[in-house]
Design a protein around this motif. Structure first.
Motif, PDB file in Angstrom:
ATOM      1  N   GLN A  50       0.841  -1.184   0.000  1.00  0.00           N
ATOM      2  CA  GLN A  50       0.000   0.000   0.000  1.00  0.00           C
ATOM      3  C   GLN A  50       0.884   1.245   0.000  1.00  0.00           C
ATOM      4  OE1 GLN A  50      -3.158  -0.212  -0.447  1.00  0.00           O
ATOM      5  NE2 GLN A  50      -3.465  -2.411  -0.046  1.00  0.00           N
ATOM      6  N   PRO A  51       0.439   2.383  -0.531  1.00  0.00           N
ATOM      7  CA  PRO A  51      -0.926   2.683  -0.981  1.00  0.00           C
ATOM      8  C   PRO A  51      -1.198   2.319  -2.432  1.00  0.00           C
ATOM      9  CG  PRO A  51       0.394   4.661  -1.062  1.00  0.00           C
ATOM     10  CD  PRO A  51       1.293   3.588  -0.515  1.00  0.00           C
ATOM     11  N   SER A  52      -0.285   1.613  -3.099  1.00  0.00           N
ATOM     12  CA  SER A  52      -0.488   1.272  -4.515  1.00  0.00           C
ATOM     13  C   SER A  52      -1.494   0.146  -4.707  1.00  0.00           C
ATOM     14  CB  SER A  52       0.843   0.891  -5.163  1.00  0.00           C
ATOM     15  OG  SER A  52       1.469  -0.171  -4.463  1.00  0.00           O
ATOM     16  N   ASN A  53      -1.942  -0.477  -3.594  1.00  0.00           N
ATOM     17  CA  ASN A  53      -2.985  -1.498  -3.648  1.00  0.00           C
ATOM     18  C   ASN A  53      -2.579  -2.673  -4.534  1.00  0.00           C
ATOM     19  OD1 ASN A  53      -5.484  -2.520  -2.817  1.00  0.00           O
ATOM     20  ND2 ASN A  53      -6.506  -1.765  -4.653  1.00  0.00           N
ATOM     21  N   GLN A  54      -1.321  -3.135  -4.369  1.00  0.00           N
ATOM     22  CA  GLN A  54      -0.834  -4.284  -5.120  1.00  0.00           C
ATOM     23  C   GLN A  54      -0.816  -5.507  -4.220  1.00  0.00           C
ATOM     24  OE1 GLN A  54       2.625  -1.638  -6.317  1.00  0.00           O
ATOM     25  NE2 GLN A  54       2.656  -3.129  -7.987  1.00  0.00           N
ATOM     26  N   SER A  55      -0.961  -6.672  -4.828  1.00  0.00           N
ATOM     27  CA  SER A  55      -0.959  -7.896  -4.034  1.00  0.00           C
ATOM     28  C   SER A  55      -0.377  -9.046  -4.840  1.00  0.00           C
ATOM     29  CB  SER A  55      -2.381  -8.249  -3.567  1.00  0.00           C
ATOM     30  OG  SER A  55      -3.222  -8.482  -4.683  1.00  0.00           O
ATOM     31  N   PHE A  56       0.081 -10.044  -4.110  1.00  0.00           N
ATOM     32  CA  PHE A  56       0.686 -11.239  -4.711  1.00  0.00           C
ATOM     33  C   PHE A  56       0.354 -12.418  -3.819  1.00  0.00           C
ATOM     34  CE2 PHE A  56       4.128 -14.340  -4.721  1.00  0.00           C
ATOM     35  CZ  PHE A  56       4.327 -14.596  -6.074  1.00  0.00           C
ATOM     36  N   VAL A  57      -0.056 -13.525  -4.442  1.00  0.00           N
ATOM     37  CA  VAL A  57      -0.279 -14.782  -3.718  1.00  0.00           C
ATOM     38  C   VAL A  57       0.550 -15.853  -4.415  1.00  0.00           C
ATOM     39  CG1 VAL A  57      -1.936 -16.505  -2.939  1.00  0.00           C
ATOM     40  CG2 VAL A  57      -2.607 -14.098  -3.057  1.00  0.00           C
ATOM     41  N   SER A  58       1.368 -16.554  -3.647  1.00  0.00           N
ATOM     42  CA  SER A  58       2.325 -17.497  -4.221  1.00  0.00           C
ATOM     43  C   SER A  58       1.722 -18.883  -4.405  1.00  0.00           C
ATOM     44  CB  SER A  58       3.550 -17.594  -3.319  1.00  0.00           C
ATOM     45  OG  SER A  58       3.269 -18.423  -2.194  1.00  0.00           O
ATOM     46  N   GLN A  59       2.483 -19.719  -5.085  1.00  0.00           N
ATOM     47  CA  GLN A  59       2.225 -21.153  -5.096  1.00  0.00           C
ATOM     48  C   GLN A  59       2.372 -21.690  -3.684  1.00  0.00           C
ATOM     49  OE1 GLN A  59       6.442 -21.277  -6.931  1.00  0.00           O
ATOM     50  NE2 GLN A  59       5.847 -23.417  -6.814  1.00  0.00           N
ATOM     51  N   PRO A  60       1.855 -22.890  -3.392  1.00  0.00           N
ATOM     52  CA  PRO A  60       2.078 -23.472  -2.060  1.00  0.00           C
ATOM     53  C   PRO A  60       3.569 -23.676  -1.788  1.00  0.00           C
ATOM     54  CG  PRO A  60       0.353 -24.656  -3.239  1.00  0.00           C
ATOM     55  CD  PRO A  60       0.998 -23.750  -4.230  1.00  0.00           C
ATOM     56  N   VAL A  61       3.940 -23.535  -0.520  1.00  0.00           N
ATOM     57  CA  VAL A  61       5.330 -23.695  -0.101  1.00  0.00           C
ATOM     58  C   VAL A  61       5.396 -24.762   0.983  1.00  0.00           C
ATOM     59  CG1 VAL A  61       7.304 -22.557   0.999  1.00  0.00           C
ATOM     60  CG2 VAL A  61       5.897 -21.299  -0.661  1.00  0.00           C
ATOM     61  N   ASP A  62       6.397 -25.634   0.882  1.00  0.00           N
ATOM     62  CA  ASP A  62       6.699 -26.612   1.935  1.00  0.00           C
ATOM     63  C   ASP A  62       8.008 -26.161   2.572  1.00  0.00           C
ATOM     64  OD1 ASP A  62       7.458 -28.750   3.522  1.00  0.00           O
ATOM     65  OD2 ASP A  62       7.029 -30.283   2.018  1.00  0.00           O
ATOM     66  N   ILE A  63       7.980 -25.757   3.866  1.00  0.00           N
ATOM     67  CA  ILE A  63       9.193 -25.216   4.484  1.00  0.00           C
ATOM     68  C   ILE A  63      10.212 -26.299   4.808  1.00  0.00           C
ATOM     69  CG2 ILE A  63       7.894 -23.264   5.395  1.00  0.00           C
ATOM     70  CD1 ILE A  63       8.207 -24.516   8.186  1.00  0.00           C
ATOM     71  N   ASN A  64       9.804 -27.582   4.714  1.00  0.00           N
ATOM     72  CA  ASN A  64      10.745 -28.703   4.866  1.00  0.00           C
ATOM     73  C   ASN A  64      11.505 -28.611   6.196  1.00  0.00           C
ATOM     74  OD1 ASN A  64      12.046 -31.043   4.155  1.00  0.00           O
ATOM     75  ND2 ASN A  64      13.412 -30.113   2.657  1.00  0.00           N
ATOM     76  N   SER A  65      10.755 -28.400   7.267  1.00  0.00           N
ATOM     77  CA  SER A  65      11.372 -28.229   8.579  1.00  0.00           C
ATOM     78  C   SER A  65      10.411 -28.716   9.650  1.00  0.00           C
ATOM     79  CB  SER A  65      11.734 -26.760   8.809  1.00  0.00           C
ATOM     80  OG  SER A  65      12.281 -26.555  10.099  1.00  0.00           O
ATOM     81  N   VAL A  66      10.956 -29.196  10.759  1.00  0.00           N
ATOM     82  CA  VAL A  66      10.133 -29.662  11.883  1.00  0.00           C
ATOM     83  C   VAL A  66      10.148 -28.640  13.009  1.00  0.00           C
ATOM     84  CG1 VAL A  66      10.391 -32.098  11.339  1.00  0.00           C
ATOM     85  CG2 VAL A  66      12.075 -30.974  12.808  1.00  0.00           C
ATOM     86  N   GLU A  67      10.499 -27.408  12.692  1.00  0.00           N
ATOM     87  CA  GLU A  67      10.481 -26.313  13.649  1.00  0.00           C
ATOM     88  C   GLU A  67      10.323 -25.010  12.871  1.00  0.00           C
ATOM     89  OE1 GLU A  67      14.190 -26.348  15.683  1.00  0.00           O
ATOM     90  OE2 GLU A  67      15.376 -26.044  13.878  1.00  0.00           O
ATOM     91  N   PRO A  68      10.018 -23.892  13.554  1.00  0.00           N
ATOM     92  CA  PRO A  68       9.930 -22.624  12.829  1.00  0.00           C
ATOM     93  C   PRO A  68      11.209 -22.355  12.042  1.00  0.00           C
ATOM     94  CG  PRO A  68       9.104 -22.371  15.056  1.00  0.00           C
ATOM     95  CD  PRO A  68       9.709 -23.744  14.994  1.00  0.00           C
TER      96      PRO A  68
END
Length: 212
Positions: A50-68
């Motif tokens: 914002q304020p340009s009101n742009q957005s992006f939604v990605s492909q699904p992601v697998d973080i490949n981790s058993v913790e944050p």
């Protein structure tokens, strides 16, 4: 207003992944552009500017981790496009039947404590000698001042440890805005130049205590 921009940040992707509810992993206003990054419940990552009101939604992601997992996120945008990368991997825009991006496994730190290595003292000897030369002799107190006693410095170190633990817990809980405070506390405790010359800018508490 110039609608082009580039932004880099370190974000903490939560565990379990995908998160059970949409989670804000970054929010701020670099260069007067309000940017939000969200981890969505389907594993996708969304970005809004914002304020340009742009957005992006990605492909699904697998973080490949058993913790944050902490990752470097780069966002490059123009008036009509947004490109997002995790590390060296580009995120594709969301689309039907698009594949999940699986991140490479996080690198693991060596197990064990470095001080227990049988070669630790020999490998660190230059640093040990420099530390002794630089910090063993206390500084001269300035006019109308006194140096802290050993007990007072020990209390300072104990309080520093408590602050570091508290800040680390808060950052790991998602309060990324505290990273700078955590880094400053660590710097005051351990940062120094390895040579033996006196330094008026840095007088790290932990190394001073190590020489007592």
């Amino acid at each position: 207003m110039n609608q082009d921009g580039t932004f880099y940040c370190v974000v903490r992707l939560p565990y379990p992944w995908p998160p059970p509810k949409s989670t804000l992993v970054f929010g701020g206003k670099p260069s007067n552009q309000a940017i939000e990054v969200w981890a969505q419940t389907d594993g996708r990552i969304s970005v809004s500017i914002q304020p340009s009101n742009q957005s992006f939604v990605s492909q699904p992601v697998d973080i490949n981790s058993v913790e944050p997992r902490f990752v470097i996120l780069s966002i490059v945008w123009t008036a009509s496009t947004i490109n997002v990368r995790i590390g060296q991997r580009e995120l594709l825009p969301d689309a039907p039947d698009i594949a999940t991006l699986v991140l490479t496994p996080p690198s693991q730190a060596s197990s064990g404590i470095s001080l227990h290595d049988p070669n630790a003292r020999a490998l660190c000897q230059t640093w040990i000698q420099n530390r002794k030369s630089k910090f063993t002799n206390p500084r001269v107190a300035r006019a109308n001042r006194r140096l802290k006693t050993d007990d007072e410095q020990a209390n300072d170190l104990r309080a520093c440890i408590y602050r570091l633990r508290h800040l680390q817990q808060r950052v790991m809980a998602g309060n990324i805005f505290l990273l700078g405070t955590l880094a400053g506390e660590m710097r005051a405790c351990v940062y120094w130049a390895k040579d033996t010359r006196p330094d008026s800018n840095y007088n790290p508490l932990l190394l001073r205590m190590a020489n007592m």
